[in-house]
Design a protein around this motif. Structure first.
Motif, PDB file in Angstrom:
ATOM      1  N   GLY A 181       0.698  -1.512  -0.364  1.00  0.00           N
ATOM      2  CA  GLY A 181      -0.127   0.357  -0.280  1.00  0.00           C
ATOM      3  C   GLY A 181       1.013   1.629  -0.330  1.00  0.00           C
ATOM      4  O   GLY A 181       2.281   0.932  -0.529  1.00  0.00           O
ATOM      5  N   GLU A 182       0.334   2.400  -0.168  1.00  0.00           N
ATOM      6  CA  GLU A 182       0.540   3.595   0.296  1.00  0.00           C
ATOM      7  C   GLU A 182       1.432   3.778   1.904  1.00  0.00           C
ATOM      8  O   GLU A 182       0.407   3.617   2.639  1.00  0.00           O
ATOM      9  CB  GLU A 182       0.054   4.617   0.130  1.00  0.00           C
ATOM     10  CG  GLU A 182       0.726   6.234   0.182  1.00  0.00           C
ATOM     11  CD  GLU A 182      -0.487   7.324  -0.453  1.00  0.00           C
ATOM     12  OE1 GLU A 182      -0.586   8.309  -0.897  1.00  0.00           O
ATOM     13  OE2 GLU A 182      -1.282   7.648   1.052  1.00  0.00           O
ATOM     14  N   THR A 183       2.576   3.911   2.001  1.00  0.00           N
ATOM     15  CA  THR A 183       3.564   4.608   3.125  1.00  0.00           C
ATOM     16  C   THR A 183       4.000   5.520   2.835  1.00  0.00           C
ATOM     17  O   THR A 183       4.903   5.717   2.233  1.00  0.00           O
ATOM     18  CB  THR A 183       4.298   3.041   4.036  1.00  0.00           C
ATOM     19  OG1 THR A 183       4.984   2.760   2.446  1.00  0.00           O
ATOM     20  CG2 THR A 183       3.188   1.744   4.133  1.00  0.00           C
ATOM     21  N   MET A 214       3.081   6.837  -2.035  1.00  0.00           N
ATOM     22  CA  MET A 214       4.922   6.835  -1.546  1.00  0.00           C
ATOM     23  C   MET A 214       4.952   5.364  -1.415  1.00  0.00           C
ATOM     24  O   MET A 214       3.791   4.897  -0.833  1.00  0.00           O
ATOM     25  CB  MET A 214       5.082   7.571  -0.902  1.00  0.00           C
ATOM     26  CG  MET A 214       6.334   7.943  -0.283  1.00  0.00           C
ATOM     27  SD  MET A 214       8.054   8.030  -0.864  1.00  0.00           S
ATOM     28  CE  MET A 214       7.469  10.017  -1.213  1.00  0.00           C
ATOM     29  N   HIS A 215       6.014   4.691  -1.543  1.00  0.00           N
ATOM     30  CA  HIS A 215       6.392   3.468  -0.477  1.00  0.00           C
ATOM     31  C   HIS A 215       7.295   3.532  -0.018  1.00  0.00           C
ATOM     32  O   HIS A 215       8.225   3.476  -0.741  1.00  0.00           O
ATOM     33  CB  HIS A 215       6.583   2.400  -1.769  1.00  0.00           C
ATOM     34  CG  HIS A 215       5.050   2.145  -3.195  1.00  0.00           C
ATOM     35  ND1 HIS A 215       3.944   1.696  -2.366  1.00  0.00           N
ATOM     36  CD2 HIS A 215       4.588   3.055  -3.968  1.00  0.00           C
ATOM     37  CE1 HIS A 215       2.682   2.191  -3.467  1.00  0.00           C
ATOM     38  NE2 HIS A 215       3.538   2.604  -4.077  1.00  0.00           N
ATOM     39  N   MET A 216       7.747   2.840   0.828  1.00  0.00           N
ATOM     40  CA  MET A 216       8.619   2.584   1.850  1.00  0.00           C
ATOM     41  C   MET A 216       9.347   1.378   2.090  1.00  0.00           C
ATOM     42  O   MET A 216       8.963   0.413   1.588  1.00  0.00           O
ATOM     43  CB  MET A 216       8.541   3.191   3.306  1.00  0.00           C
ATOM     44  CG  MET A 216       7.754   4.445   3.389  1.00  0.00           C
ATOM     45  SD  MET A 216       8.678   6.224   3.176  1.00  0.00           S
ATOM     46  CE  MET A 216       9.557   6.013   4.245  1.00  0.00           C
ATOM     47  N   PHE A 250      15.017   2.373   0.282  1.00  0.00           N
ATOM     48  CA  PHE A 250      14.701   3.669  -0.514  1.00  0.00           C
ATOM     49  C   PHE A 250      12.997   3.501  -0.204  1.00  0.00           C
ATOM     50  O   PHE A 250      12.555   2.830  -0.250  1.00  0.00           O
ATOM     51  CB  PHE A 250      15.097   4.043  -2.035  1.00  0.00           C
ATOM     52  CG  PHE A 250      14.893   2.754  -2.914  1.00  0.00           C
ATOM     53  CD1 PHE A 250      13.652   2.190  -3.761  1.00  0.00           C
ATOM     54  CD2 PHE A 250      15.600   2.097  -2.965  1.00  0.00           C
ATOM     55  CE1 PHE A 250      12.799   2.241  -4.231  1.00  0.00           C
ATOM     56  CE2 PHE A 250      15.205   0.399  -4.010  1.00  0.00           C
ATOM     57  CZ  PHE A 250      14.301   0.818  -4.956  1.00  0.00           C
ATOM     58  N   ALA A 251      12.742   4.892  -0.374  1.00  0.00           N
ATOM     59  CA  ALA A 251      11.397   4.622  -0.480  1.00  0.00           C
ATOM     60  C   ALA A 251      11.568   5.895  -2.316  1.00  0.00           C
ATOM     61  O   ALA A 251      12.018   6.005  -2.762  1.00  0.00           O
ATOM     62  CB  ALA A 251      10.496   6.202   0.047  1.00  0.00           C
ATOM     63  N   PHE A 252       9.842   5.007  -3.099  1.00  0.00           N
ATOM     64  CA  PHE A 252       9.803   5.909  -3.715  1.00  0.00           C
ATOM     65  C   PHE A 252       8.704   6.235  -4.255  1.00  0.00           C
ATOM     66  O   PHE A 252       7.320   5.703  -3.976  1.00  0.00           O
ATOM     67  CB  PHE A 252      10.169   4.932  -5.012  1.00  0.00           C
ATOM     68  CG  PHE A 252       9.131   3.574  -5.508  1.00  0.00           C
ATOM     69  CD1 PHE A 252       8.234   3.804  -6.533  1.00  0.00           C
ATOM     70  CD2 PHE A 252       9.790   2.377  -4.625  1.00  0.00           C
ATOM     71  CE1 PHE A 252       7.456   2.738  -6.579  1.00  0.00           C
ATOM     72  CE2 PHE A 252       8.111   1.495  -4.681  1.00  0.00           C
ATOM     73  CZ  PHE A 252       6.881   1.624  -5.731  1.00  0.00           C
ATOM     74  N   SER A 253       7.613   7.031  -4.977  1.00  0.00           N
ATOM     75  CA  SER A 253       6.269   6.974  -6.112  1.00  0.00           C
ATOM     76  C   SER A 253       6.722   7.046  -7.123  1.00  0.00           C
ATOM     77  O   SER A 253       7.864   7.589  -7.731  1.00  0.00           O
ATOM     78  CB  SER A 253       5.947   7.987  -5.633  1.00  0.00           C
ATOM     79  OG  SER A 253       6.544   9.371  -6.632  1.00  0.00           O
ATOM     80  N   CYS A 254       6.012   5.978  -8.223  1.00  0.00           N
ATOM     81  CA  CYS A 254       6.250   6.302  -9.849  1.00  0.00           C
ATOM     82  C   CYS A 254       4.319   6.766  -9.972  1.00  0.00           C
ATOM     83  O   CYS A 254       3.450   5.684  -9.948  1.00  0.00           O
ATOM     84  CB  CYS A 254       6.006   4.952  -9.347  1.00  0.00           C
ATOM     85  SG  CYS A 254       6.277   4.390 -11.657  1.00  0.00           S
ATOM     86  N   VAL A 278       6.438   8.864 -14.023  1.00  0.00           N
ATOM     87  CA  VAL A 278       7.676   9.982 -12.722  1.00  0.00           C
ATOM     88  C   VAL A 278       7.938   9.446 -12.101  1.00  0.00           C
ATOM     89  O   VAL A 278       6.817   8.667 -11.166  1.00  0.00           O
ATOM     90  CB  VAL A 278       6.631  11.575 -12.417  1.00  0.00           C
ATOM     91  CG1 VAL A 278       7.949  12.010 -11.660  1.00  0.00           C
ATOM     92  CG2 VAL A 278       6.504  11.966 -13.547  1.00  0.00           C
ATOM     93  N   LEU A 279       8.897   8.804 -11.988  1.00  0.00           N
ATOM     94  CA  LEU A 279       9.638   7.822 -10.986  1.00  0.00           C
ATOM     95  C   LEU A 279      10.504   8.582  -9.974  1.00  0.00           C
ATOM     96  O   LEU A 279      11.415   8.783 -10.600  1.00  0.00           O
ATOM     97  CB  LEU A 279      10.483   6.308 -11.386  1.00  0.00           C
ATOM     98  CG  LEU A 279      11.251   6.231 -10.460  1.00  0.00           C
ATOM     99  CD1 LEU A 279       9.678   5.343  -8.921  1.00  0.00           C
ATOM    100  CD2 LEU A 279      12.215   4.519 -11.290  1.00  0.00           C
ATOM    101  N   SER A 280      10.439   8.619  -9.009  1.00  0.00           N
ATOM    102  CA  SER A 280      11.299   9.119  -8.266  1.00  0.00           C
ATOM    103  C   SER A 280      11.400   8.430  -6.368  1.00  0.00           C
ATOM    104  O   SER A 280      10.613   7.799  -6.209  1.00  0.00           O
ATOM    105  CB  SER A 280      10.155  10.957  -6.929  1.00  0.00           C
ATOM    106  OG  SER A 280       9.122  11.666  -8.266  1.00  0.00           O
ATOM    107  N   VAL A 281      12.689   8.649  -6.482  1.00  0.00           N
ATOM    108  CA  VAL A 281      13.123   7.281  -5.604  1.00  0.00           C
ATOM    109  C   VAL A 281      14.034   8.758  -4.702  1.00  0.00           C
ATOM    110  O   VAL A 281      15.229   9.346  -5.024  1.00  0.00           O
ATOM    111  CB  VAL A 281      14.469   6.588  -6.332  1.00  0.00           C
ATOM    112  CG1 VAL A 281      15.333   6.215  -5.678  1.00  0.00           C
ATOM    113  CG2 VAL A 281      13.273   5.837  -7.299  1.00  0.00           C
ATOM    114  N   TYR A 282      13.334   8.334  -3.912  1.00  0.00           N
ATOM    115  CA  TYR A 282      14.130   8.902  -1.855  1.00  0.00           C
ATOM    116  C   TYR A 282      15.213   7.998  -1.021  1.00  0.00           C
ATOM    117  O   TYR A 282      14.743   6.889  -1.402  1.00  0.00           O
ATOM    118  CB  TYR A 282      13.173   9.155  -1.567  1.00  0.00           C
ATOM    119  CG  TYR A 282      11.706  10.340  -2.226  1.00  0.00           C
ATOM    120  CD1 TYR A 282      11.946  11.419  -2.887  1.00  0.00           C
ATOM    121  CD2 TYR A 282      10.741   9.396  -3.133  1.00  0.00           C
ATOM    122  CE1 TYR A 282      10.932  11.622  -3.393  1.00  0.00           C
ATOM    123  CE2 TYR A 282       9.927  10.342  -3.722  1.00  0.00           C
ATOM    124  CZ  TYR A 282      10.165  11.971  -3.481  1.00  0.00           C
ATOM    125  OH  TYR A 282       8.973  12.683  -4.355  1.00  0.00           O
TER     126      TYR A 282
END
Length: 324
Positions: A181-183, A214-216, A250-254, A278-282
């Motif tokens: 899910g979203e975390t 976001m996915h943690m 890492f965390a990411f959103s796609c 838009v792949l954001s990797v945090y």
């Protein structure tokens, strides 16, 4: 990734550096300050150069506690951070910045076991600070990307610190190993570790668009697309790119939108048609709070104070599905 080549082919352009294996060609732009093309098996993965990012979209709670106003300079840094220096190393030999005419000393048959290229950025903040993005490519085509943010106690708290890959078309979906899910850092208790597939690029239908998706605690992520911008490309077979953790998850959103596009829309119908991925990797991201939904700040353990140096490393595998 199938690859029978034992060496990297290094191409020294007037304003670019090309690094190629049998199946993948990377193109680094000195002018744009980053990796601007990943061509894997004839499929392009980048619509814009990979850049550092410092912003996640504002939430209702951020607006309520005025975080977005107090940290607004990081939104400017997200858009306008400037590349100040570039350094190229081939098999450990420091070549500095081999632009024209210095690049004329090289032939078209330069081969190497390893290429390192480092981009130094200055943030558009007051005071400015430094971000370094270091790429290492080895003979099998794998890219290791290390990003470092130099801390400065005079700067406001950050929303996030990461890198962003904008892809030319909308993904058919993504698979990942992480929490369900979203975390978020302060919203992980309900997530279960496992491997999950998400079809498409779902967008939460908030009345006012805001941070989402976001996915943690992610170990690896694979994004799959089926369409390119090349009208002559009639191959309908899906193709993939994977991101893998190095020493830390890492965390990411796609999503089909950048943080700026989400910020610019005051209602959901103002969002543009989905055209990109838009792949954001945090390496780090601020929590979302929401204790009272109307302005209580995020708890200190989940805030990103700017006086801390931050470093994270990921590995990029074009055309590869990471499963271990």
């Amino acid at each position: 990734m199938a690859n029978t080549t034992t060496k990297l082919h290094v191409i020294f352009g007037d304003g670019t550096l090309g690094v190629a294996t049998e199946d993948v060609h990377y193109l680094f732009s000195y002018e744009k300050g980053g990796l601007e093309s990943i061509l894997s098996h004839g499929k392009e993965w980048l619509y814009r150069p990979i850049r550092p990012i410092f912003w996640r979209a504002t939430t209702d709670n951020d607006r309520g506690n005025h975080f977005s106003e107090e940290s607004a300079m990081w939104l400017g840094a997200d858009c306008f951070t400037r590349c100040q220096a570039i350094d190229v190393q081939v098999d450990g030999e420091d070549l500095g910045l081999p632009i024209a005419p210095q690049n004329n000393q090289f032939s078209n048959d330069e081969m190497a076991d390893r290429v390192d290229i480092t981009f130094d950025f200055q943030t558009a903040t007051t005071p400015a600070t430094k971000v370094t993005m270091h790429y290492q490519i080895v003979a099998n085509g794998k890219v290791t990307l290390t990003s470092h943010l130099q801390g400065n106690e005079a700067l406001p708290e950050l929303p996030a610190f990461g890198v962003q890959l904008i892809m030319p078309t909308v993904a058919t979906g993504f698979e990942y190993d992480g929490l369900s899910g979203e975390t978020y850092p302060d919203r992980m208790a309900g997530g279960s570790r496992g491997q999950y597939y998400v079809a498409g690029l779902p967008v939460t239908p908030y009345l006012v668009p805001q941070e989402m998706g976001m996915h943690m605690q992610t170990r690896w992520l694979t994004v799959t697309r089926q369409r390119t911008l090349n009208n002559a490309d009639v191959d309908a077979q899906p193709f993939s790119l994977s991101v893998e953790m190095n020493d830390q998850p890492f965390a990411f959103s796609c999503l089909p939108y950048t943080a700026m596009e989400l910020e610019a829309a005051t209602h959901i119908e103002e969002l543009p048609l989905a055209r990109r991925t838009v792949l954001s990797v945090y390496g780090a991201v601020r929590g979302v709070g929401g204790i009272d939904s109307w302005g209580a700040d995020v708890q200190p353990p989940y805030r990103l104070f700017a006086d801390v140096d931050r470093t994270f490393t990921i590995q990029i595998h074009p055309g590869n599905h990471v499963t271990d």
